[in-house]
Design an enzyme around this catalytic site. Structure first.
Site, short mmCIF file in Angstrom:
data_model
loop_
_atom_site.label_atom_id
_atom_site.label_comp_id
_atom_site.label_asym_id
_atom_site.label_seq_id
_atom_site.Cartn_x
_atom_site.Cartn_y
_atom_site.Cartn_z
N SER A 185 0.81 -1.22 0.00
CA SER A 185 0.00 0.00 0.00
C SER A 185 0.85 1.28 0.00
O SER A 185 0.52 2.22 -0.73
CB SER A 185 -0.96 0.01 1.18
OG SER A 185 -1.95 -0.96 0.97
N THR A 242 -7.19 -2.46 7.27
CA THR A 242 -7.19 -3.82 6.74
C THR A 242 -7.40 -4.84 7.86
O THR A 242 -7.70 -4.46 9.00
CB THR A 242 -5.90 -4.06 5.89
OG1 THR A 242 -6.01 -5.33 5.27
CG2 THR A 242 -4.63 -4.03 6.73
N LYS A 248 -11.67 -3.96 9.87
CA LYS A 248 -12.61 -3.24 9.01
C LYS A 248 -14.01 -3.11 9.62
O LYS A 248 -14.78 -2.23 9.25
CB LYS A 248 -12.73 -3.94 7.65
CG LYS A 248 -11.50 -3.78 6.79
CD LYS A 248 -11.69 -4.41 5.43
CE LYS A 248 -10.41 -4.30 4.62
NZ LYS A 248 -10.52 -4.87 3.29
N GLY A 293 -16.25 -12.40 5.26
CA GLY A 293 -15.70 -11.25 5.99
C GLY A 293 -15.97 -9.94 5.26
O GLY A 293 -16.86 -9.84 4.40
N ALA A 335 -14.27 -8.13 2.98
CA ALA A 335 -14.12 -8.05 1.52
C ALA A 335 -15.28 -8.77 0.84
O ALA A 335 -15.82 -8.29 -0.18
CB ALA A 335 -12.80 -8.66 1.10
N GLY A 370 -6.08 -10.04 -7.23
CA GLY A 370 -6.65 -8.85 -6.56
C GLY A 370 -5.84 -7.58 -6.70
O GLY A 370 -6.19 -6.57 -6.08
#
Ligand code: NAP
Length: 357
Positions: A105, A150, A154, A216, A218, A321
């Site tokens: 990130s 993350t 979340k 979860g 995502a 992803g």
């Protein structure tokens, strides 16, 4: 005498330790910058620099190396001052999670900041389970502009925010926080990132039968995106089956039930199974993949998980992803900086990220 390769191996191992220590040192330097900023102390402190050199020279066994040591420490201190300067004159961002080793990130956000002509400093905040509330309360007023959130925070982070966007509330998870006018506002850009992945790889979910692995944060973003794009039927596969779990818009089933389903169109892995470092793991048995046309894995490290490798062997369209990761980061930048960033920038950052990892 040792072989050259042996000596080089030792140098490599020393360099590895130096990098680890350099990172720790930079984190301390940023804390110093925060302290100096709070107490209005200037960055340059000549006396401290001289003290660092004279103190450390006592640890030097071979005084022949004195000049090399002075060079080394001076260069460290020059880097520190530059970083403090950048930090004090930049917007501040970061990634919050439990374990963030090898996160890409910071690289993606630094590319996004460059592309949009903004100045920013992106840090990693590793917070132990059970400590999120305290961390958030202590950090909220420290001048951060935004954070990404993350695993595994979340959902928990939602308890500590002042406002939550309609989209994030509907999805039930927040992956982006914007600190604005004394308030912490939660958003969900995973939803947007997944939508961009679908368009980039021309994956149509309308009138399609979709299986999502995991239930979860995502998985919920992916579910909402599939519902909004008119998927015909959606299954969420959860280790506990539908026990204690009702998710509107999807049928929750167990892994055993997944094996007895008839053919479907798209399978999306939203579990961390197969993610670095446990790269030998996979969420399902290979044979079930033959029921699908397309396989998407939200994991981006490694770029080809066992799940995707098996899907590729069976001739499915396969997507990892990484594009979603870049797109959700760019969407966070749009929120934090109140700008619109063209999709061509996402493509550019995606290509650069692929080259760099
Ligand atoms: P999460 O909230 O912890 O959810 C993961 C879900 O996976 C859990 O709820 C669980 O569902 C299932 N799961 C967990 N461990 C498992 C195991 N050992 N075996 C089988 N199922 C397991 O995490 P998340 O935020 O949704 O992230 C999930 C994955 O997506 C991670 O790998 C993450 O890196 C990736 N991700 C990627 C992007 C991107 O931009 N590419 C964005 C977000 C997330 P059940 O208990 O129902 O089985």
């Amino acid at each position: 005498m040792r072989e050259l390769e042996q000596i080089r191996n030792e140098i490599d191992s020393i360099d590895m330790q130096l990098i680890e220590l350099l990172e720790k040192r930079i984190d301390c330097v940023i804390e110093v910058a925060e302290f100096k900023e709070k107490h209005r102390i200037p960055i340059l402190n000549k006396a401290r620099e001289e003290e660092v050199i004279s103190k450390n020279s006592r640890y030097l066994k071979n005084k022949m190396y004195y000049d090399a040591m002075v060079d080394f420490l001076s260069s460290n201190m020059r880097i520190s001052k530059e970083l403090q300067n950048i930090y004090m004159n930049s917007e501040r961002y970061g990634l919050l999670g439990e374990k963030l080793g090898h996160s890409i990130s910071p690289m993606i956000h630094s590319l996004a900041l460059k592309e949009t002509g903004n100045r920013g400093f992106y840090r990693l905040f590793e917070v132990d389970r059970g400590c999120l509330k305290q961390w958030f309360e202590e950090t909220k007023d420290k001048g951060l502009k935004g954070i990404n959130v993350t695993i595994p925070y979340k959902i928990e982070i939602m308890n500590y925010l002042d406002k939550i966007s309609d989209e994030a509330r509907r999805i039930g998870s927040v992956n982006t926080v914007y600190f604005k006018d004394g308030e912490a506002i939660g958003y969900n850009t995973d939803y947007n990132g997944f939508g961009k992945l679908l368009s980039k790889f021309k994956i149509r979910v309308d009138e399609k039968k979709i299986v999502i692995l995991g239930s979860g944060g995502a998985a919920r973003s992916v579910l909402c995106c599939c519902i909004d794009n008119n998927a015909e039927e959606i299954f969420i596969v959860s280790r506990g089956g539908n026990k204690n779990k009702e998710i509107s818009g999807a049928k929750v089933i167990s892994y055993d039930e997944l094996y007895s389903l008839d053919n479907k169109d798209i399978i999306i892995n939203c579990t961390p199974c197969g993610m670095y470092p446990l790269v030998e793991n996979t969420p399902i048995k290979e044979k079930v993949l033959s029921k699908f046309q397309t396989a998407v894995d939200l994991i981006y490290n490694p770029q080809e998980t066992i799940f995707l490798k098996s899907a590729k062997n069976l001739g499915l369209q396969c997507v990892n992803g990484l594009y979603m990761l870049v797109a959700q980061a760019v969407a966070a930048q749009e929120i934090w900086n109140d700008i619109k960033i063209d999709d061509s920038i996402i493509d550019k950052i995606y290509m650069k990220t692929m080259e760099m990892i």
